[in-house]
Design a protein around this motif. Structure first.
Motif, PDB file in Angstrom:
ATOM      1  N   ALA A   1       2.649  -4.191  11.126  1.00 39.54           N
ATOM      2  CA  ALA A   1       1.812  -4.831  12.139  1.00 39.54           C
ATOM      3  C   ALA A   1       0.634  -3.928  12.508  1.00 39.54           C
ATOM      4  O   ALA A   1      -0.493  -4.401  12.688  1.00 39.54           O
ATOM      5  CB  ALA A   1       2.644  -5.160  13.376  1.00 39.54           C
ATOM      6  N   GLY A   2       0.897  -2.631  12.600  1.00 40.57           N
ATOM      7  CA  GLY A   2      -0.181  -1.684  12.889  1.00 40.57           C
ATOM      8  C   GLY A   2      -1.226  -1.671  11.796  1.00 40.57           C
ATOM      9  O   GLY A   2      -2.437  -1.620  12.074  1.00 40.57           O
ATOM     10  N   ASP A   3      -0.764  -1.716  10.544  1.00 42.39           N
ATOM     11  CA  ASP A   3      -1.698  -1.791   9.411  1.00 42.39           C
ATOM     12  C   ASP A   3      -2.624  -2.991   9.544  1.00 42.39           C
ATOM     13  O   ASP A   3      -3.843  -2.902   9.351  1.00 42.39           O
ATOM     14  CB  ASP A   3      -0.918  -1.930   8.092  1.00 42.39           C
ATOM     15  CG  ASP A   3      -0.269  -0.650   7.633  1.00 42.39           C
ATOM     16  OD1 ASP A   3      -0.423   0.383   8.310  1.00 42.39           O
ATOM     17  OD2 ASP A   3       0.398  -0.683   6.587  1.00 42.39           O
ATOM     18  N   GLY A   4      -2.024  -4.141   9.829  1.00 38.65           N
ATOM     19  CA  GLY A   4      -2.795  -5.373   9.913  1.00 38.65           C
ATOM     20  C   GLY A   4      -3.848  -5.328  11.002  1.00 38.65           C
ATOM     21  O   GLY A   4      -4.990  -5.763  10.802  1.00 38.65           O
ATOM     22  N   ALA A   5      -3.477  -4.770  12.163  1.00 34.60           N
ATOM     23  CA  ALA A   5      -4.428  -4.663  13.269  1.00 34.60           C
ATOM     24  C   ALA A   5      -5.595  -3.764  12.889  1.00 34.60           C
ATOM     25  O   ALA A   5      -6.770  -4.103  13.132  1.00 34.60           O
ATOM     26  CB  ALA A   5      -3.717  -4.118  14.509  1.00 34.60           C
ATOM     27  N   THR A   6      -5.295  -2.624  12.277  1.00 29.13           N
ATOM     28  CA  THR A   6      -6.338  -1.679  11.872  1.00 29.13           C
ATOM     29  C   THR A   6      -7.301  -2.314  10.877  1.00 29.13           C
ATOM     30  O   THR A   6      -8.530  -2.219  11.021  1.00 29.13           O
ATOM     31  CB  THR A   6      -5.716  -0.422  11.246  1.00 29.13           C
ATOM     32  OG1 THR A   6      -4.871   0.218  12.210  1.00 29.13           O
ATOM     33  CG2 THR A   6      -6.789   0.561  10.793  1.00 29.13           C
TER      34      THR A   6
ATOM     35  N   ARG B   1       0.833  -1.205   0.000  1.00 33.91           N
ATOM     36  CA  ARG B   1       0.000   0.000   0.000  1.00 33.91           C
ATOM     37  C   ARG B   1       0.865   1.251   0.000  1.00 33.91           C
ATOM     38  O   ARG B   1       2.064   1.206   0.343  1.00 33.91           O
ATOM     39  CB  ARG B   1      -0.932   0.007   1.220  1.00 33.91           C
ATOM     40  CG  ARG B   1      -0.301   0.489   2.522  1.00 33.91           C
ATOM     41  CD  ARG B   1      -1.372   0.708   3.565  1.00 33.91           C
ATOM     42  NE  ARG B   1      -0.866   1.205   4.838  1.00 33.91           N
ATOM     43  CZ  ARG B   1      -0.791   2.493   5.156  1.00 33.91           C
ATOM     44  NH1 ARG B   1      -1.124   3.421   4.289  1.00 33.91           N
ATOM     45  NH2 ARG B   1      -0.349   2.860   6.353  1.00 33.91           N
ATOM     46  N   ILE B   2       0.266   2.380  -0.381  1.00 38.29           N
ATOM     47  CA  ILE B   2       0.970   3.655  -0.328  1.00 38.29           C
ATOM     48  C   ILE B   2       1.141   4.039   1.132  1.00 38.29           C
ATOM     49  O   ILE B   2       0.169   4.109   1.883  1.00 38.29           O
ATOM     50  CB  ILE B   2       0.172   4.756  -1.061  1.00 38.29           C
ATOM     51  CG1 ILE B   2       0.045   4.408  -2.555  1.00 38.29           C
ATOM     52  CG2 ILE B   2       0.835   6.113  -0.895  1.00 38.29           C
ATOM     53  CD1 ILE B   2      -0.860   5.354  -3.324  1.00 38.29           C
ATOM     54  N   LYS B   3       2.380   4.267   1.548  1.00 30.08           N
ATOM     55  CA  LYS B   3       2.619   4.597   2.955  1.00 30.08           C
ATOM     56  C   LYS B   3       3.970   5.297   3.119  1.00 30.08           C
ATOM     57  O   LYS B   3       4.826   5.251   2.233  1.00 30.08           O
ATOM     58  CB  LYS B   3       2.540   3.349   3.831  1.00 30.08           C
ATOM     59  CG  LYS B   3       3.582   2.291   3.517  1.00 30.08           C
ATOM     60  CD  LYS B   3       3.362   1.014   4.324  1.00 30.08           C
ATOM     61  CE  LYS B   3       3.331   1.254   5.798  1.00 30.08           C
ATOM     62  NZ  LYS B   3       3.203   0.018   6.592  1.00 30.08           N
ATOM     63  N   TYR B   4       4.142   5.891   4.284  1.00 28.33           N
ATOM     64  CA  TYR B   4       5.368   6.647   4.566  1.00 28.33           C
ATOM     65  C   TYR B   4       6.475   5.751   5.098  1.00 28.33           C
ATOM     66  O   TYR B   4       7.616   5.832   4.655  1.00 28.33           O
ATOM     67  CB  TYR B   4       5.054   7.754   5.581  1.00 28.33           C
ATOM     68  CG  TYR B   4       6.270   8.498   6.083  1.00 28.33           C
ATOM     69  CD1 TYR B   4       6.984   9.353   5.238  1.00 28.33           C
ATOM     70  CD2 TYR B   4       6.711   8.342   7.395  1.00 28.33           C
ATOM     71  CE1 TYR B   4       8.100  10.028   5.694  1.00 28.33           C
ATOM     72  CE2 TYR B   4       7.831   9.014   7.850  1.00 28.33           C
ATOM     73  CZ  TYR B   4       8.523   9.858   7.008  1.00 28.33           C
ATOM     74  OH  TYR B   4       9.634  10.522   7.456  1.00 28.33           O
ATOM     75  N   LEU B   5       6.150   4.891   6.062  1.00 30.28           N
ATOM     76  CA  LEU B   5       7.163   4.075   6.726  1.00 30.28           C
ATOM     77  C   LEU B   5       6.951   2.599   6.430  1.00 30.28           C
ATOM     78  O   LEU B   5       5.872   2.067   6.657  1.00 30.28           O
ATOM     79  CB  LEU B   5       7.105   4.312   8.241  1.00 30.28           C
ATOM     80  CG  LEU B   5       8.136   3.570   9.096  1.00 30.28           C
ATOM     81  CD1 LEU B   5       9.544   4.048   8.764  1.00 30.28           C
ATOM     82  CD2 LEU B   5       7.838   3.747  10.584  1.00 30.28           C
ATOM     83  N   ARG B   6       7.984   1.934   5.946  1.00 31.94           N
ATOM     84  CA  ARG B   6       7.909   0.513   5.629  1.00 31.94           C
ATOM     85  C   ARG B   6       8.803  -0.261   6.600  1.00 31.94           C
ATOM     86  O   ARG B   6       9.964  -0.541   6.323  1.00 31.94           O
ATOM     87  CB  ARG B   6       8.318   0.270   4.173  1.00 31.94           C
ATOM     88  CG  ARG B   6       7.450   1.028   3.195  1.00 31.94           C
ATOM     89  CD  ARG B   6       7.773   0.729   1.733  1.00 31.94           C
ATOM     90  NE  ARG B   6       7.015   1.616   0.866  1.00 31.94           N
ATOM     91  CZ  ARG B   6       5.742   1.442   0.541  1.00 31.94           C
ATOM     92  NH1 ARG B   6       5.107   0.379   0.994  1.00 31.94           N
ATOM     93  NH2 ARG B   6       5.109   2.301  -0.235  1.00 31.94           N
ATOM     94  N   GLN B   7       8.238  -0.556   7.746  1.00 30.00           N
ATOM     95  CA  GLN B   7       8.921  -1.279   8.813  1.00 30.00           C
ATOM     96  C   GLN B   7       7.990  -2.361   9.357  1.00 30.00           C
ATOM     97  O   GLN B   7       6.777  -2.313   9.150  1.00 30.00           O
ATOM     98  CB  GLN B   7       9.322  -0.325   9.942  1.00 30.00           C
ATOM     99  CG  GLN B   7      10.364   0.716   9.532  1.00 30.00           C
ATOM    100  CD  GLN B   7      11.762   0.132   9.444  1.00 30.00           C
ATOM    101  OE1 GLN B   7      12.302  -0.381  10.414  1.00 30.00           O
ATOM    102  NE2 GLN B   7      12.367   0.207   8.268  1.00 30.00           N
ATOM    103  N   VAL B   8       8.564  -3.315  10.097  1.00 32.05           N
ATOM    104  CA  VAL B   8       7.755  -4.387  10.671  1.00 32.05           C
ATOM    105  C   VAL B   8       6.682  -3.811  11.595  1.00 32.05           C
ATOM    106  O   VAL B   8       5.519  -4.225  11.562  1.00 32.05           O
ATOM    107  CB  VAL B   8       8.636  -5.394  11.441  1.00 32.05           C
ATOM    108  CG1 VAL B   8       7.765  -6.441  12.142  1.00 32.05           C
ATOM    109  CG2 VAL B   8       9.603  -6.079  10.491  1.00 32.05           C
ATOM    110  N   VAL B   9       7.072  -2.824  12.403  1.00 35.87           N
ATOM    111  CA  VAL B   9       6.131  -2.277  13.378  1.00 35.87           C
ATOM    112  C   VAL B   9       4.970  -1.553  12.700  1.00 35.87           C
ATOM    113  O   VAL B   9       3.815  -1.658  13.150  1.00 35.87           O
ATOM    114  CB  VAL B   9       6.864  -1.341  14.372  1.00 35.87           C
ATOM    115  CG1 VAL B   9       7.368  -0.084  13.685  1.00 35.87           C
ATOM    116  CG2 VAL B   9       5.971  -0.992  15.553  1.00 35.87           C
TER     117      VAL B   9
END
Length: 403
Positions: A292-297, A281-289
Motif C-alpha cells: 500500500a505504501g508503494d502504491g501511494a508513493t 518490484r525488488i523489495k525487502y518486505l512483501r506485506q499488504v502494508v
C-alpha cells in the motif's frame, strides 16, 4: 477519447488499489486493469491481524474496502489481461488480450506475483484434481482426507494449519533437518503442537501420483537417496512466488534475472512516467502494508510527473512566444557555461522564452527531439521546431543565430 487516461494501473492488488485511491483523489483520470479478481493474492489470505487499523480482518474483506475507497474517487476498473505495452514514448500504450488499446501519460505496474511451479511429474496434469496452491480457495474440498503440504516458510506452515480445519491429517515435506522450518517461530511452535500435522524431514517431492485425481506422492530422502510413497488425496505447493512480468520482457523496462523490477525511492523504473509497486518490484518486505505504501508513493510521483507534462505543454508547445528549448547536463561545464551565455544574449532582446531541460531526468523529451548530447538548443514556434542552434561559446556568433 474514451480510452485515454492520465494514469493506468496494471494490477488490482493492495499496491495497485492504493495507487488508484491516491490517483483518483488527485483528480487524475485513472484506470485499473486487472486480469483476475480485485485484491490479487491477498484474497487467498483468510486472516490479517497486522494491517494498521484492523485488529482482525480477512484478505477479501480488506480488499473490498480498498476497492470501494478507490471507486469513491471515480477510479474505473476493467477485468482484462494486459498482453503488451509500449512505454517508451510520452504517451504510453497498453493492449489487452481482447484487443482493446488504452493510452496514458503515466503507468504504474502492480501486477504482483504468482505461485512458483516445481514442474515435477503429475503437478500440472493434476492441477485442480488434487494439486492446489491456495488453502483458502481449496482446503474445504479435502474434508476428512489426507493432505501433503510442500514447503516450510510462513505461507506453507500457516496455510497448512488452516487446512487442518478440514483435512484428517496434514503432512509437511521439509528439506531441512528435523526441527528446522523456514517460517517464523510463533507459527513453527503452533504447527509442532498441532495434533493433525506431521513432518517428513530431509525430503523432497519427486512426483505426484494418480491418474484422474491425486492418489499420493513419491518422496526422496535427501540424506539416503532412497525413495518412498505416501498416500494422500491432495497436495498443496507453497514453494515461493514468481513476479508476473513476462509481458514486460521486450518493453524496455529494466528487469533482473529473477523477473523483478528495480526502482528508486519514488518507485520510478528506468523509463520516464513508468512506476513499479508491490510484489513485482525488488523489495525487502512483501506485506499488504508495504504494498500500500508503494502504491501511494508511485501515485504521488506520477501526479507530479503528469503536472510537469501539462506545464511543458502549456508553457512550451502552446506558447505564443518563440521558445528556446535548452537541453543541458549539469555535470558538463561547457553545458552550464553555454546556458549562462544564452540567457545573457536573450536578456538583451527578450525575444525568446528559455526552457531548460535536464538530459539526465528528461530522457523521453530528449528522445522525442532526437537529442544525443548537451548542450543543444531547439527553437520552437507554437510548438513546431523551426531550427536548431549551433552551441558555441561566442556571444557574437550566438547572437547572430538568434537574429
Amino acid at each position: 477519447m474514451a480510452n485515454t487516461y492520465d494514469l493506468i494501473i496494471i494490477g488490482g492488488g493492495p499496491a495497485g488499489l492504493s495507487a488508484a485511491i491516491y490517483g483518483g483523489r488527485a483528480k487524475l483520470k485513472t484506470l485499473v486493469i486487472n486480469k483476475g479478481a480485485i485484491g490479487g493474492l491477498v484474497n487467498t489470505t483468510r486472516e490479517i491481524v497486522n494491517y494498521p487499523g484492523y485488529t482482525q480482518t480477512s484478505g477479501p474483506d480488506l480488499m473490498k474496502d480498498f476497492h470501494k475507497h478507490a471507486q469513491s474517487f471515480g477510479v474505473e476498473f476493467l477485468r482484462e489481461e494486459v498482453v503488451s505495452v509500449d512505454l517508451s514514448q510520452e504517451e504510453k500504450t497498453i493492449k489487452t488480450k481482447k484487443g482493446k488499446e488504452f493510452t496514458a501519460k503515466a503507468v504504474i505496474i502492480a501486477c504482483g506475483s504468482e505461485p512458483r511451479l516445481l514442474n515435477i511429474p503429475g503437478e500440472k496434469r493434476l492441477r485442480g484434481s488434487g494439486v492446489a496452491y491456495c488453502a483458502t480457495c481449496d482446503a474445504e474440498f479435502f474434508e476428512g482426507e489426507d493432505v501433503v503440504v510442500v514447503g516450510s516458510g510462513d505461507q506453507a506452515i500457516e496455510e497448512g494449519m488452516f487446512i487442518t480445519k478440514f483435512a484428517r491429517k496434514v503432512t509437511v515435506i521439509v528439506l531441512h533437518d528435523e526441527g528446522i522450518l523456514d517460517c517464523n517461530k510463533v507459527s513453527a511452535e503452533k504447527a509442532f503442537n498441532n495434533p493433525k500435522i506431521e513432518f517428513v524431514w530431509n525430503a523432497t517431492i519427486e512426483e505426484v501420483l494418480g491418474e484422474e485425481n491425486v492418489e499420493g506422492v513419491k518422496l526422496k530422502n535427501l540424506k539416503t537417496g532412497g525413495s518412498s510413497e505416501l498416500t494422500c488425496q491432495g497436495v498443496f505447493f507453497f514453494v515461493g512466488m514468481v513476479p508476473s512480468t513476462k509481458y514486460l520482457v521486450d518493453s524496455g523496462i529494466e528487469i533482473d534475472r529473477r523477473g523483478y523490477i528495480p526502482v528508486n525511492d519514488l518507485m520510478e523504473t528506468n523509463l520516464e512516467g513508468v512506476y513499479a509497486v508491490g510484489d513485482n518490484r525488488i523489495k525487502y518486505l512483501r506485506q499488504v502494508v508495504s504494498a500500500a505504501g508503494d502504491g501511494a508513493t508511485a501515485a504521488v510521483a506520477a501526479e507530479r510527473y503528469i503536472e510537469e507534462l501539462n506545464v511543458f505543454n502549456s508553457n512550451v508547445l502552446q506558447s505564443e512566444k518563440k521558445v528556446l528549448l535548452l537541453f543541458e547536463n549539469a555535470l558538463i561545464n561547457e553545458s552550464l557555461e553555454f546556458g549562462t551565455l544564452l540567457e545573457e544574449v536573450n536578456s538583451e532582446s527578450a525575444d525568446y522564452k528559455i526552457v531548460k531541460v535536464d538530459m539526465a531526468t528528461k530522457k523521453n523529451l530528449a528522445h522525442k527531439y532526437d537529442i544525443k548530447t548537451a548542450p543543444a538548443v531547439i527553437v520552437l514556434e507554437k510548438g513546431k521546431e523551426i531550427k536548431r542552434l549551433t552551441c558555441v561559446l561566442d556571444k557574437d556568433k550566438l547572437k547572430s543565430q538568434l537574429c
